[in-house]
Design a protein around this motif. Sequence first.
Motif, PDB file in Angstrom:
ATOM      1  N   ARG A  73     -99.291 -45.158 -56.255  1.00 51.91           N
ATOM      2  CA  ARG A  73     -98.398 -45.657 -57.605  1.00 51.91           C
ATOM      3  C   ARG A  73     -96.976 -44.995 -56.780  1.00 51.91           C
ATOM      4  N   GLY A  94     -97.044 -49.953 -58.897  1.00 50.43           N
ATOM      5  CA  GLY A  94     -97.955 -49.545 -58.146  1.00 50.43           C
ATOM      6  C   GLY A  94     -97.749 -50.918 -56.460  1.00 50.43           C
ATOM      7  N   PHE A 143    -105.071 -43.067 -56.431  1.00 48.36           N
ATOM      8  CA  PHE A 143    -104.725 -43.762 -56.916  1.00 48.36           C
ATOM      9  C   PHE A 143    -106.075 -44.630 -57.428  1.00 48.36           C
TER      10      PHE A 143
END
Length: 317
Positions: free
Chosen positions: A115, A249, A296
């Motif tokens: 991200r 991201g 993430f």
Amino acid sequence: MRRDTFLRTLVALGAAGTLPGLARAAANLKMMIPANPGGGWDLTGRALGKALQDAGAASVTFDNKGGAAGALGLAQFLNSKGDPNALMTMGAVMLGGIITSKQPVTLTQATPLVRLTSEYNVFVVPANSPLRNMKDVVEQLKKDPGSVKWGGGSRGSTEHIAAAMLAREVGVDPSKINYVAFRGGGEAIAAILGGNVTVGGSGYSEFAEYIKSGKMRPIAVTSETRIKGIDVPTMKEQGYNVVIGNWRGVYGAPGITPQQRKELIDLIVKATRQKSWTEAVDKNGWTPALMTGDEFERFVDNEFASLRAVMAKSGMI
């Protein structure tokens, strides 16, 4: 080890794809941008591409494929199975689009890497609009929901969700909002400047130059508090409990090895330390929000659940 033997060993390792660091630094990366030029994913992808080259990548090529909240680009990207040089920009908009459109492709088929940033939405009106603030928009929305034409990213985008949240907040059936989805930021900008939509929504970075030149008038941001350096009132301070953020991201191809994933993550993290990246972050008003790997992946899973709940509550699904 003799020098000629050492060099032959390096060549063999490189050919086998087992030479970490050196092989990754010389990579010819391919960046899928699942949107048309001019929008947030495009700005992010191209800024990251420049920073990746500054960090050591040999080259970065770009492929824009807009449509279906990024699902068309995602479907094409999934064909790059096992390719350690393939990257794709993505974000909260893609999650919302997958929820609303019920596309057959999913992010779980690709590999979460990093991200990068977070950003809140800003709502704008054309400079010559008679609507001066969000209160004016709400009054018109209550009188005739269909007369307020909201322009923004694909269905399920954060600006679409924000418009539905606002409608519900002020007692208007969210299913009656007149939302016009565009395949890229360039299309949305043209529609706003041409007066073809009543209100436009997107990340501040997409509208910044038009706001600064006076061609668009910002009327609200969807942050909890005012954004530093951006003199625009929040929805909350205008009396509407609408807070929703965007983030962006990078994913890798399906089926890459754990080592290849680690090398990509390391290179992207290195890219975020490059001057070209930090300058792009400052210029576009992005907030650094670095998160990598498994953390993430868990974040994306939680975002799916959270967005689905908000969209259900707002009558979108």
